[in-house]
Design an enzyme around this catalytic site. Structure first.
Site, PDB file in Angstrom:
ATOM      1  CB  CYS A 155      -4.483 -11.584   8.604  1.00 21.57           C
ATOM      2  SG  CYS A 155      -3.705 -11.429   6.980  1.00 21.57           S
ATOM      3  CE1 TYR A 156      -4.156  -6.363   4.909  1.00 18.95           C
ATOM      4  CE2 TYR A 156      -3.727  -8.201   3.450  1.00 18.95           C
ATOM      5  CZ  TYR A 156      -3.331  -7.002   4.013  1.00 18.95           C
ATOM      6  OH  TYR A 156      -2.113  -6.448   3.681  1.00 18.95           O
TER       7      TYR A 156
END
Lengths: 352, 352, 352, 352
Positions: A155-156
C-alpha cells in the site's frame, strides 16, 4: 448455479480485510464469479458468519487450503495471506493453469536476496519468482498484460511510487534527496487483534513506526532504482493515522532545475499519467484529501514547488485497501484478461 | 452530448451532503442523466470546485434556481433544500410535467397543520401537498409507483419506522409504550459550519439533543398512527455519535403477548419484509453494526425479546445519507419509473 | 525512599486501563504512596516499559502477585482484575489488615447467588463477602466510611444509578417502566486485543451488544430494588460508541404524577445531590456531553420531562474510567480514610 | 471574595480553545486567581454558559475589552486573540504595569518586517515589540525570567524547534537540509465554525495544507537561524490529523558526521534538555505517541538515525493546546514570577 461465461475466481485468505474487499469487488464485477474462498483459521464457517452484511455478496463457505483442488476449480486465484506463505502454493497453482495475483510481499522483488534479507525464509521457487511482474499498472502495464503471476504492490509503495515516478523517470530530482513521509489508516495493519491497534489506544493519537527500518523501503527503492536507471536509496517513514482507511504520502525531493513552478509540475504529471484512468492529477494549489479516495480505486496527486527551497513536494492520496491492495489487484486482473482497466472498479468515493 | 434515451434529472441544492450523494448515485445509474445542478450560494462555480474528486461524476456548473427553466430541462427534479423552500417551487415543477422528489420535510405530512405547528410557514400549496406520497417504499410502495410528488422521509423516521412497522401493523405491542432511542453520525447535520459539529467539539463526545422536542417526532407519529389504526404518541430521543455516517435506532415496546421469543420475531419480520430488497432481517442474536450499511442503501434489522420484562427490542441500522436520504429517493424514483427497485443503488458497503 | 507519612498503596492488575488510571491518580494524591504494582502477565517489566509516558509517575517494576507479601507491604490494595479473581485473595489481604477496594464484580452483590448465576464460580468467601459495601458514595457514603472492603460499582451501573436514584427513592416513577439505554466508549472493554475493538472495526460504527443479557443488569437491579424498597426489574441495553472514554446513559421512566415539569426535576435532583461534590445537575434544557466529564471524576446529569407522554428522561454522563472506575475507587478510599471526598481527584476535564 | 495573596490574572479572548485551557490551568494553579475574562462576541454571558462543565472553575461573566480597566484590575494578562489584535492593546497594558503573555503571532518576531510580510498590518508599537521575548523556555529561559512581554510560540514551532534545537545548536546537521513534516489535530484551527473542520468533513480523512506557504515557517526559521548562527530556510509542511488534540512533528536532516548512531542522539538530547522538566527524551527505539502528551504540558522526543542515508529523524509529540499554547504560556509566567517552572501544570496525561 454458476455462470459458465464468467471467469472462476478463488481467494485464499478471504477472511482478512484484503479478502473481504476482493469478495465485494468480485461480486460487482461483470465478468467474474467467486467459486472458492479459503482460510485455515475460519474453515467450515460461512463467509457471512464472519461478515453478516456480506450474505448478499456470497453464500460460500470458507474451505481449507489445498492448492491442487483450488487449481482445479479456479481460473484465477488471489492470494491474500501473510508474507511467506504464497510462494509455497503458487507453483502448483501456475502448473494448474491459474493466473495468480499475490497480495503479499512474496512476488514483489526481482532480486530474491533482497526479499530474503528483509523478510527471511528460504525460497525454493526462484524460477517461478523470476516470471512474476510487479503489479503497478501505471508503470508496468504491458508486462502485466502478459503475466501469469503478479506480485501486487504494498500500500505504501503504491502511493509513494505514483508520487515519485514522473520526477525520477524524467531526471528532474536528485534521487537520494527523496524523503517519503507516509501516513496510513489502521486498517493497513489487517484484521488481527493487536493491542496497539485497539480503538482505545490508536484513536486520538498519532505516531511514527518502523522508522528507518520498514520493509516497504526496499520495495520502494527497487522501483525507484528502475525508474532512475541506477541504484537509489530513499528515506521512508510510515505513521499511523487514527482513522480506518486511506494513505497520504508526502514526498519531498530537491529539484535539479530551480526554475520550475508548480504549474509545470501539473503539466508534467498530467502528461505522464494521461493514459492512466486511476490517477487523477489535481489542479495547482489543490492537495489530496484521503477521503476523496475512500471507497474508490483512484489515486489523487497534488503537486507543489517551494521556490524558496527549490524542492518539489508531491502528495498522493489513496484508499489503502483498494488502490493500495484489492482494487489494484482487480485492475491488474483486468489487464491480464485484456479487459478494460476500469471494469468493475469503483471510481467515486462516497463523501463525506 | 446528452444521451437521449436517459431520463433527464436536475438537483436543486446540489452542494450539500444530500446533493453530493445524489450526484454520485445518478452517475452510477444506468437510466439517468444529470443535466442540471442548482444552488444559490454556489451558483457559477463548477460542481467539482466544491468537490474536486467529483469531476469524474459531472462537469456541470452550479446554476441559479429558476423553477420554470428547471422544469423545461428536466424530467425529474430532486429538491435537497432546507425545510420551507421546496413547497414554493414544487407547483411550478409539477405544472411543467416533472416528477418531483423532495428531501426536506415539506411534503412528508398528510396534515399541513401538523407541518405548520412544528415547522412554521404559511403554506399556500395545499392542493399540491394533498397529492404527495410519503416515500417509504417498504410501507407505501404502490402509492409511490403512481406518484408525481414524493416527500422523502427523514433519516430518523426511516430507521425508526422500519424497526416498528411489523410490531404496530400486527398489533403485537402497546403502541404508547414505544420508546425510540436513536443515534446518528454528524453528517445528518448537513454541510453547514456549526461550532457544535466541529471535529474538535463532537469527536470523542456523545450527547442527546432535542429531547422531547425533535421535529422528526410528529413525522414518526403520523406513520405509526397510520399503521396502528389510531393516533399514537411515541417517545423519540436523538443523539449525536462521534462519526460521519450511520443511524442506529434502538426501539423498545411492551409486548401484548408475553409468550413470544426472539425467533418468533425473526420469522415475523422476515415475512413482513420478504418483498423488500433493501431490508435485511438479521439472524437471532445478531445486532446491526451501522458500518455494515455504510455506503449502501440497505437497512439492517436486529430483533430481540427480553423474556424477563416482556419487551421487544428492535435495532435498525442504516446509512443516514443513503437509505436515510439520497438512496431512498433514488429507490422511490425507480418505483415511480416502473424500474427495478434496486437499480443503480449500492448493496454492499465497503468494510471496514 | 518512601514517605513515611503517606499511606502505602498497592495495585494488583496494574497494566490494564483501570490500573494505569490508578497509578496516575495515586501519583497526584497528596496522602498516597504507590509501593507495589502487580500483574502476572507483565511481571518483571518496569511499569514504564508498558507506558513510556508514565515514568514520571512511578519507577516501580511490576511484580508477581502474592497476597501475603502484598498484605505485608501495603495499607491499601486496589484489585483491578478480571471477574472471579479478587475473591481468592481478598480474605488474606483483609487478614493482614489492608483496606481492599475491588474494581471487579466480585464484591458488588449482597446476594452471592445472584453473583454466581450471572458470573459463575463457586464462592468460598461468603463471610467476607457479607462485609463488603457497594462503593457508590452518593448512595452509601456512611457505610463506605466504615468499610474495610468495598466492591466498586461497574461503569454502566454508576451512570445509570445516579440518573435513576432520586426518582426511585422518592417514588416518583413506575419502577418497572425504567428503560436504560446506555452507550460507552470502547475503553470499557479493557486493554485486551479483541478484533471487534480494533479501531478499523469499531471506528465509525455503532451497535448494541448484550441486549437483554448484559451482566450489569442484576447489579443495577439490586440497587434499584434497594432504593424502591421492593424488587425491581429494569431494561438495560449497552451500546459501543466509536470513541475512547465516556458513558452516556439515557434513562426513561413513566411518572406517577403527570403534573411535573422539568424545572421540578432540576430542583429535586439538585436537592438530592446537594452534598455530593461529584454530581453536577445541569440547568433545565442542558444535556450532558460526555466530553465535559472526560478526565474528571464528575457525573453530569441532565433532566427532562416530556409532557406529551408523561415520561421522565434523565441523561447521565461520566468518564467510564474515572467516575466509572478508578476515580470512584479513590473517592471511596478518601471516605474510608476520613479524608475530604474530593482529595486528589480531577474536577475539570480538559476541553475540547 | 478574592484571595489577596494570589496574583490577579485576566484573559482577553477567553471563549476560544486557548482561553478555556487557560481558565482550567489557572483554576488549578496555587498562586493565581482569575479576575477577568473578556471577549467582544460573548460579552455579557457567563463563562459557564459557553462551557457548562466549567462552572466549577469560574463564575465570572465575560466582559467587553477595555485595556485601561483590564490593566487596573490585573497583574498578569493573557491575550488569546486572532493575529493582529494584541499589539493594539499591549502598550496600554504594559503602561499599567501588567505582565503580558500574548498567544498570537504579534510578538513572536524580532524583525517586524518579517511579521508584516507574512501577517500584514501596519505596526505602530515597534519599541514595545522590541522588548518582547520569544516564549520558548527551553531555549530562552533566562530572557523570559526578566521579561514583561512574552510572545508565546505557535504550536507547530514549539514541536518543531524542540526537535531541531540540539542538532542545530551543536552544528550536527546541514541546516538547509531540514524538512519538517508536521501533523496536528483539528483543535489547532480554533473554535470557529469552518466547513473543512466539521467532523463530517475532517474525520477519517488526512491532508496537507499551507504547503510551502504556512505562516509558521518564518517563525521556525527565525529561531533556527538564531540557533545556527546564520540565516536558515527550512521546509515546513503541516497536515491535519482526524483527531482533537496533539501535534507530531517528524523532522529530517542530513548529518554532517556520518558515524553517529541513535544512542548518540539519545545522549546528546538528554544532555541538552537535562534542566528542562517539560521535555522527555525517549529511550532508543521508542517513538512518541501524541496521546502520551494529551492533557499534559510535556514534549516527548524520539530520535533515530538511518545509517543507510546518514539522516537524523527526530519526532516530537505535544498537546497542541498545552505545551503548544496555554500550558507553555503558564510555564512562561511561572518563570516571569520566579516560581518553579512546573507549578500548576499537568505532567501526566490520562491514558488512554
Amino acid at each position: 448455479m454458476g455462470d459458465s461465461t464468467r471467469v472462476k475466481v478463488g481467494i485464499v485468505g478471504a477472511s482478512g480485510y484484503g479478502g473481504v474487499q476482493l469478495v465485494r469487488l468480485i461480486a460487482d464485477h461483470p465478468h467474474l464469479e467467486l467459486v472458492y474462498v479459503g482460510g485455515e483459521s475460519s474453515a467450515g464457517k460461512a463467509f457471512s458468519d464472519l461478515y453478516p452484511h456480506m450474505d448478499l455478496a456470497t453464500n460460500l463457505t470458507i474451505e481449507t487450503v489445498d492448492p491442487e483442488t483450488i487449481g482445479d476449480r479456479c481460473d484465477v486465484v488471489f492470494l491474500s495471506l501473510p508474507n511467506g506463505l504464497a510462494w509455497k502454493m503458487t507453483p502448483t497453482l501456475l502448473d494448474k493453469g491459474c493466473k495468480v495475483l499475490d497480495l503479499s510481499a512474496d512476488y514483489r522483488f526481482s532480486n530474491l536476496d533482497t526479499y530474503q534479507a528483509w523478510y527471511g525464509g528460504d525460497r525454493t521457487d526462484k524460477e517461478v519468482a523470476a516470471t512474476a511482474v510487479y503489479g503497478l499498472p501505471e508503470l508496468y502495464r504491458d508486462r502485466i498484460k502478459d503475466a501469469q503471476l503478479v506480485g501486487c504492490p504494498g500500500c505504501y509503495p503504491t502511493a509513494s511510487l505514483l508520487a515519485l515516478a514522473p520526477l525520477l523517470k524524467q531526471g528532474m530530482i536528485v534521487p537520494e534527496s527523496a524523503i517519503i513521509d507516509a501516513k496510513s489508516g489502521t486498517s493497513g495493519g489487517g484484521r488481527k487483534a493487536k493491542v496497539n491497534l485497539l480503538l482505545a489506544e490508536a484513536d486520538n493519537s498519532f505516531a511514527a513506526y518502523g522508522v528507518a527500518s520498514h520493509r516497504h523501503t526496499p520495495e520502494i527503492e527497487q522501483i525507484c532504482s528502475d525508474l532512475a536507471g541506477h541504484e537509489v536509496l530513499v528515506q521512508f517513514t510510515p505513521h499511523l493515522i487514527p482513522m480506518v482507511r486511506g494513505i497520504l504520502s508526502t514526498v519531498y525531493a530537491n529539484l535539479r532545475d530551480p526554475g520550475l513552478v508548480r504549474e509545470d509540475l501539473v503539466t508534467i504529471y498530467t502528461a505522464f499519467y494521461r493514459n492512466c484512468p486511476w490517477v487523477k492529477v489535481l489542479p495547482a494549489g489543490v492537495y489530496p484529501q484521503t477521503k476523496w479516495a475512500m471507497g474508490s480505486n483512484m489515486c489523487y496527486l497534488g503537486v507543489e514547488i517551494d521556490q524558496r527551497t527549490d524542492r518539489a513536494i508531491v502528495m498522493s492520496g489513496i484508499d489503502n485497501l483498494l488502490k493500495g491492495q484489492a482494487g489494484q489487484a482487480i485492475q491488474c486482473l483486468n489487464l491480464m484478461m485484456d479487459w478494460d482497466e476500469t471494469l468493475g472498479l469503483p471510481q467515486l468515493g462516497f463523501y463525506p
